[in-house]
Design a protein around this motif. Sequence first.
Motif, PDB file in Angstrom:
ATOM      1  N   SER A   1     -39.826  49.512  -8.595  1.00  0.00           N
ATOM      2  CA  SER A   1     -38.687  50.047  -8.222  1.00  0.00           C
ATOM      3  C   SER A   1     -38.350  49.454  -6.859  1.00  0.00           C
ATOM      4  O   SER A   1     -37.129  49.105  -6.565  1.00  0.00           O
ATOM      5  N   GLY A   2     -39.115  48.528  -6.288  1.00  0.00           N
ATOM      6  CA  GLY A   2     -38.718  48.101  -4.856  1.00  0.00           C
ATOM      7  C   GLY A   2     -37.496  47.185  -5.066  1.00  0.00           C
ATOM      8  O   GLY A   2     -36.820  47.249  -4.210  1.00  0.00           O
ATOM      9  N   PHE A   3     -38.082  46.229  -5.799  1.00  0.00           N
ATOM     10  CA  PHE A   3     -36.921  44.942  -5.917  1.00  0.00           C
ATOM     11  C   PHE A   3     -35.493  45.658  -6.679  1.00  0.00           C
ATOM     12  O   PHE A   3     -34.404  44.948  -6.300  1.00  0.00           O
ATOM     13  N   LEU A   4     -35.883  46.387  -7.450  1.00  0.00           N
ATOM     14  CA  LEU A   4     -34.820  47.043  -8.161  1.00  0.00           C
ATOM     15  C   LEU A   4     -33.843  47.712  -7.136  1.00  0.00           C
ATOM     16  O   LEU A   4     -32.691  47.480  -7.085  1.00  0.00           O
ATOM     17  N   ILE A   5     -34.255  48.557  -6.324  1.00  0.00           N
ATOM     18  CA  ILE A   5     -33.634  49.286  -5.397  1.00  0.00           C
ATOM     19  C   ILE A   5     -32.896  48.147  -4.490  1.00  0.00           C
ATOM     20  O   ILE A   5     -31.555  48.494  -4.081  1.00  0.00           O
ATOM     21  N   PHE A   6     -33.633  47.180  -3.909  1.00  0.00           N
ATOM     22  CA  PHE A   6     -33.150  46.190  -3.059  1.00  0.00           C
ATOM     23  C   PHE A   6     -31.904  45.434  -3.675  1.00  0.00           C
ATOM     24  O   PHE A   6     -30.733  45.417  -3.032  1.00  0.00           O
ATOM     25  N   ILE A   7     -31.885  45.205  -4.966  1.00  0.00           N
ATOM     26  CA  ILE A   7     -30.820  44.698  -5.698  1.00  0.00           C
ATOM     27  C   ILE A   7     -29.601  45.515  -5.642  1.00  0.00           C
ATOM     28  O   ILE A   7     -28.472  45.400  -5.564  1.00  0.00           O
ATOM     29  N   LEU A   8     -29.895  46.657  -6.064  1.00  0.00           N
ATOM     30  CA  LEU A   8     -28.981  47.796  -6.204  1.00  0.00           C
ATOM     31  C   LEU A   8     -28.062  48.095  -4.942  1.00  0.00           C
ATOM     32  O   LEU A   8     -27.052  48.222  -4.850  1.00  0.00           O
ATOM     33  N   ILE A   9     -28.950  48.003  -3.747  1.00  0.00           N
ATOM     34  CA  ILE A   9     -28.372  48.201  -2.518  1.00  0.00           C
ATOM     35  C   ILE A   9     -27.519  47.208  -2.086  1.00  0.00           C
ATOM     36  O   ILE A   9     -26.249  47.276  -1.699  1.00  0.00           O
ATOM     37  N   LEU A  10     -27.797  45.892  -2.284  1.00  0.00           N
ATOM     38  CA  LEU A  10     -27.107  44.786  -2.038  1.00  0.00           C
ATOM     39  C   LEU A  10     -25.955  44.730  -3.130  1.00  0.00           C
ATOM     40  O   LEU A  10     -24.604  44.493  -2.493  1.00  0.00           O
ATOM     41  N   PHE A  11     -25.818  45.025  -4.176  1.00  0.00           N
ATOM     42  CA  PHE A  11     -24.599  45.187  -5.083  1.00  0.00           C
ATOM     43  C   PHE A  11     -24.001  46.462  -4.709  1.00  0.00           C
ATOM     44  O   PHE A  11     -22.604  46.245  -4.639  1.00  0.00           O
TER      45      PHE A  11
END
Lengths: 705, 71
Positions: free
Chosen positions: A282-292
């Motif tokens: 979930s770490g990277f996924l959340i990071f990418i979602l936040i950026l998006f």
Amino acid sequence: MASDLKIALVGNPNTGKSTLFNLLTGLNQKIGNFPGITVDKKTGYCKLPDGKQATVIDLPGTYSLYPKSKDESIVFQVLADQKNPSHPDLIILVADATNLRRNLLLYTQVADLGLPVILALNMTDMARKEGIEVDVDLLSERLGVQVVAISARANAGLDQLKLAIGNRTSVPTQVAGADMHALAPEAVSKAKSVLSSDRDYFAMQLLHQHQHLDTLTGEEHGKLEKIKTETGFESSKLQAAETIARYRYLSTVMTGLIKDTGAARKFVFSDKLDAVLTNKFSGFLIFILILFFIFNSIFSWSSYPMELIEGSFAWLTNYGHQHLPDGVLTNLFLDGIVAGLGGIVIFIPQIAILFAFISILEDTGYMARVTFMMDKIMRKFGLSGKSVVPMIGSLACAVPSIMSARNIESWKDRIITIMVAPLVSCSARLPVYTLLISLIIPNKHIFGFINLQGLTLMGMYVISISAAILVAFVMKLVIKAKEKSYFIMELPVYRMPRWKNVLFTMYEKSKTFVFEAGKVIIAISIVLWVLATFGPPGRMDQVDQKYARIEAAKDSLQISTLERDKAAERLENSYAGILGQTIEPVIKPLGFDWKIGIALITSFAAREAFVGTMATIYSVEGGDAQATTIRSKMLAAKDANTGLPIFTFATGFSLMLFYAFAMQCMSTVAVVFRETKSWKWPMIQIVYMTGMAYIASLIAYQLLK
Amino acid sequence: MKLSQLSQGERGTIVAFTDLEMSVKLMEMGCLPGEVVEVERFAPLGDPMAIRVAGYQLCLRKNEASVIIIQ
């Protein structure tokens, strides 16, 4: 401003030092939860209860007087060097009550330098929540200095701190801590006589790091070096021995000092959050979602205020042209200054939103987790996890980000970060992207909620970040360095962002953009208007005469387009037109005409000048009477020879790529020179970035046209 | 045993350092001989790691953790 007293704020990173600074001085600045956010020395003024005025200096956060980075070496320089202009009369050591022992280590070092000290025990409210109660009076008695419990976040204890400053003594009162003389008796005694000082620790610090003090004479440097070799002064070994001695002393100071009533395991909430936010999956996924989410928001939230601003300026220009007397001054005002101003103001919504997000990410402590997650990847490409902050900061502006790279300890990591940071798309490119995307990408949604324009914008950011990483990888192979890089840093507990601070950041950054970038843009707008309005006398006269003849002939067919044709021909023969045409052969393969050529020239001063230039050029050209916004004017622009639209997908995309890669910012060049202290790096940067831009645009245009 | 060899959730007491220069930095951050450390988690890609020491969370790379000898 006249001042009676100089106070320096010293403390570990994340102790709320900057928040305290703001409270004391009322002068605002950026505060973050990320270690080392306070890069520059910040100064403010504070009124004391006795009516006197104090100058307050906020020094970079550090864990000890032995600097691990350029940032931290400032602390030693200011505190140890009496000739330093910032050398304080009083030190306020800000310590985090929730982590007292580590914070007191720095206190003992600072106290041993022999300046008057007040200990400000910050975050006492947080400590109480965690069940930690510090006996302030006992601590004050044991250390021999005034200790004040404060909470900068809750704005508590400030009056007591100001009272304590009023009650200060001019001579240091702190009791002697660990015996520094015993660590290296011979060397310290000799150094003391060289420096004619009676301070053991001052002498020892200078033996360790006299090279950081510019005010010593060459002779003194030489003598200190000689003492080191004669007495076998081993720096690392002595630093280790000193740290152990200090902690031993602190364990007696801290005996019975703290009542810990809380559970053994603290920060449960923070731990739970970390388990999700830095999780493998979930770490990277959340990071990418936040950026998006951030990029999507920048586009969708800003569209309404931007339309409003765009409309207002169009109305203003129209109104002005109708009601002001015709003439050169009116034209300069409306088509030069107002058009340029409109091109700046319109980006305030986007800049404000971007900085709100960056400020929230820093303030909550999430940014530190991003560096934690990204370190391994970044290392592969010659960067460090700590490069993530300058890189993400570069999304806003490369200039402060390059300065923030100072807290990267390793020289090689730092140079590479500085070299690639300007490749990351900064807010100055945002206007260019926004304008071009709105021209070449339809405003449609896919799956009902993903904005196609927003997606393209994110694509541009992905391209720029990939390019930065790729270049970093190449530089990792090219640049040679021996020294180690460190990644030992604190992960602060998660906190709620300080909304006031977020709002302030939005205001401050927008203001900086309008006034700093704005100055350049308005100046360029005026210069451009002049260049575009005037030309070599002979050529301009010919154009005027030609149209005067047509008008006199009253050819009805030509009359209808007379004004427009005349304006276009005048522009072509103006100084700007001539300049653009001169470089046209070089940029033609990229799909750019001479008008874009003019924009490229002005953009080398600052990228955001692109929009202003376009506004000016197309205002001068007049164009369709209905087309009042820059966008509609550019959309209507046709190639004079073929009659085809100029801003096709190929040209627009090629232009975006050029702006993504080219080094087009005078401020960045200047700051890279300042940070690397040589013209070598900024020169390499200009050449490689602009070369890359040309090749990328060439390939893109030739493939897409 | 080295700190870097511990798994998530395991604890140990610091006994020594194998690198003098690094030890200064680590001790400044609260990693003292005699101090109990607990591995909180590893970064998603296995490096760096976050440890709990002296009441706060410290992150460091595995090669940095490998200079810390624990018991």
